[in-house]
Design an enzyme around this catalytic site. Sequence first.
Site, PDB file in Angstrom:
ATOM      1  N   HIS A 141      54.315  68.561  16.121  1.00  0.00           N
ATOM      2  CA  HIS A 141      53.821  67.303  15.550  1.00  0.00           C
ATOM      3  C   HIS A 141      52.367  67.565  15.138  1.00  0.00           C
ATOM      4  O   HIS A 141      51.603  68.130  15.921  1.00  0.00           O
ATOM      5  CB  HIS A 141      53.903  66.214  16.627  1.00  0.00           C
ATOM      6  CG  HIS A 141      53.741  64.832  16.096  1.00  0.00           C
ATOM      7  ND1 HIS A 141      52.570  64.383  15.535  1.00  0.00           N
ATOM      8  CD2 HIS A 141      54.604  63.793  16.020  1.00  0.00           C
ATOM      9  CE1 HIS A 141      52.728  63.129  15.143  1.00  0.00           C
ATOM     10  NE2 HIS A 141      53.969  62.747  15.429  1.00  0.00           N
ATOM     11  N   ARG A 146      48.878  58.950   9.438  1.00  0.00           N
ATOM     12  CA  ARG A 146      48.859  59.695   8.159  1.00  0.00           C
ATOM     13  C   ARG A 146      49.579  58.895   7.089  1.00  0.00           C
ATOM     14  O   ARG A 146      49.152  58.854   5.933  1.00  0.00           O
ATOM     15  CB  ARG A 146      49.530  61.063   8.338  1.00  0.00           C
ATOM     16  CG  ARG A 146      48.676  62.062   9.098  1.00  0.00           C
ATOM     17  CD  ARG A 146      49.354  63.419   9.158  1.00  0.00           C
ATOM     18  NE  ARG A 146      50.552  63.404   9.966  1.00  0.00           N
ATOM     19  CZ  ARG A 146      51.776  63.683   9.543  1.00  0.00           C
ATOM     20  NH1 ARG A 146      51.977  64.036   8.291  1.00  0.00           N
ATOM     21  NH2 ARG A 146      52.804  63.637  10.356  1.00  0.00           N
TER      22      ARG A 146
END
Length: 570
Positions: free
Chosen positions: A238, A260
């Site tokens: 991740h 994000r």
Amino acid sequence: MVPPTRDSDILILGAGGAGLFAALHAHKAAPQLSITVAVKGLLGKCGCTRMVQGGYNVALAKEDSVERHFMDTIEGGKWLPDQELAWQLVTLAVERIHELENELGCFFDRNPDGTVHQKAFAGQTFDRTVHKGDLTGIEIINRLAEQVWARRIQRLEEHRAVELIKTPAGDAIAGVLFIDMRTGDYLFVRARAVLLATGGGPTMYRYHTPSGDKTCDGLAMALRAGLALRDMEMVQFHPTGLLAGMHTRMTGTVLEEGLRGAGGHLLNGTRERFMPAYDAKAERATRDLVSRAMFTEMRKGNTTPHGGLYISMGHLGPARVRQEFKGMVERCADCGFDLAGGLVEVVPTAHYMMGGVEFGPDCTTALPGLFVAGEDAGGVHGANRLGGNGVANSTVFGAVAGDAMAAWVRSQGLRQPDSRAIDAAIARCERPLASARGDLEALRERLYDTMWERVGILRNASGLAQARTELDGLAAELERTGVGESTRAFNLSWHDWLNLQSLVAVSQAIAQAAAARQESRGAHYREDFPNTGALEASAYTSIRADGTVTMKPVAFTRVRPGQSLLKHAA
Ligand SMILES: Cc1cc2nc3c(=O)[nH]c(=O)nc-3n(C[C@H](O)[C@H](O)[C@H](O)COP(=O)(O)OP(=O)(O)OC[C@H]3O[C@@H](n4cnc5c(N)ncnc54)[C@H](O)[C@@H]3O)c2cc1C
């Protein structure tokens, strides 16, 4: 010597989504059976299902379909998943989500019209992730645990499984050897069927997300029992693990992908945005691409004080960030970072192992009587797991395993164990208690370095060869290292030693499988083989305890590369 023994019709190792669903389904199918859930931690309080934030993928909306979910899973997995397993996943997820809501009592978020709210998750062509805020796992595991507590299901908590014990002829499983962590005594549980659901967990990497009780014990036991593991080179990272120094367990924990997605920027040590130079989608590229770009930047040495990079959200407006990402803002504040208006240090973090024990759609393994489900099982996700397919996987296959074990035990008796195998397993576990105290922390640091630098996000032949030498050395040194403490009750150094033994064995399997796959695909990136081979010739790695890796062709039983099950795309 056979230690104290107890019998159970069905024995389940692990109390995550897979283990608890298996217990409930086996009990429903045959309430008269004795069922035991044995777990290294406390039931309901350990493992990763509890940590699920984002949610659960399932095709519920009328505009969505199981075919679409299937195609996303196959394409996300870069044509490496076993298609029958993936089909089971997407079709049975629909049943399981209804069971979770209507029978087990989970409350998921809803739309104003009363339908279940489904949110977007990366890599999917439809918004199909069911959730309860960003604490979905707590809702699921609490309800599952309550239901297990309410039934006549035996619990062995703080019992660590240390060996799968076969019959003297080796033709079936007879039971499992445990250490009762509270006393340090051994216990052997005979069972007609055993489920391996200990949840894998790539905690051999310097930065990782899974819970600390997960140290690949199940995979290491499966290897020792002679079973093959598939796709072990496929470890998912991740991109945004929190980086707050090695003194805190908060380091490595996930800062959610939504940061994000909402427009967060990744900056290097000199506070320059670097992602646009790597991919047109910049920070919104897939997990593997962003992790690779971050690792490449870090290798250039332009890093933050703790050796990582920054995520910056302030340009979106601190008030908005505080409102939309309350939990993340608080988590960062606990570590001294201002996510809403300042910079937070981040680092890619090992999150999930796509690899695991080879198994069939009914959760059987090559060892009669042994079943597998959840993150210990390999083949569902291929080269990459879609966010949201992890908890679907553990609940779907946990339920399948529960049903299958209840049916299997109807024709099975209890089997006598191979007492020499029990003796050998006890001798292995006793070794560190009999040797002088060594420095386990130093060994763990070396393991972290090897796996992070040479078997992590960027790999190449010479690095993998070096890693294998280092891992062999570590395994040998661990054998010579003791914990030097006479007390057995809650001897955490002893368990640390056992954890390291599992982690080193499974790290060796990862490094060997990674060396065998001479291409880049999904989570596996080879600097010396940056291209993906022909999809039509896709093959998965299958590794055994002696290190031999066989490449086995993927059977395209439902769809071939270049084709689709979606009518409009055909
Ligand atoms: C931070 C985080 C967030 C995540 N978010 C999502 C998400 O949003 N959506 C999604 O789909 N997936 C997510 N995942 C992945 C998901 O949590 C897992 O795929 C899934 O829950 C695994 O279920 P499991 O039952 O196989 O294992 P787990 O739930 O991890 O349970 C494993 C169990 O085995 C026990 N155990 C381990 N070793 C032994 C031993 N030797 N003896 C006895 N017991 C043992 C453990 O104590 C534990 O009870 C996330 C994972 C993490 C770490």
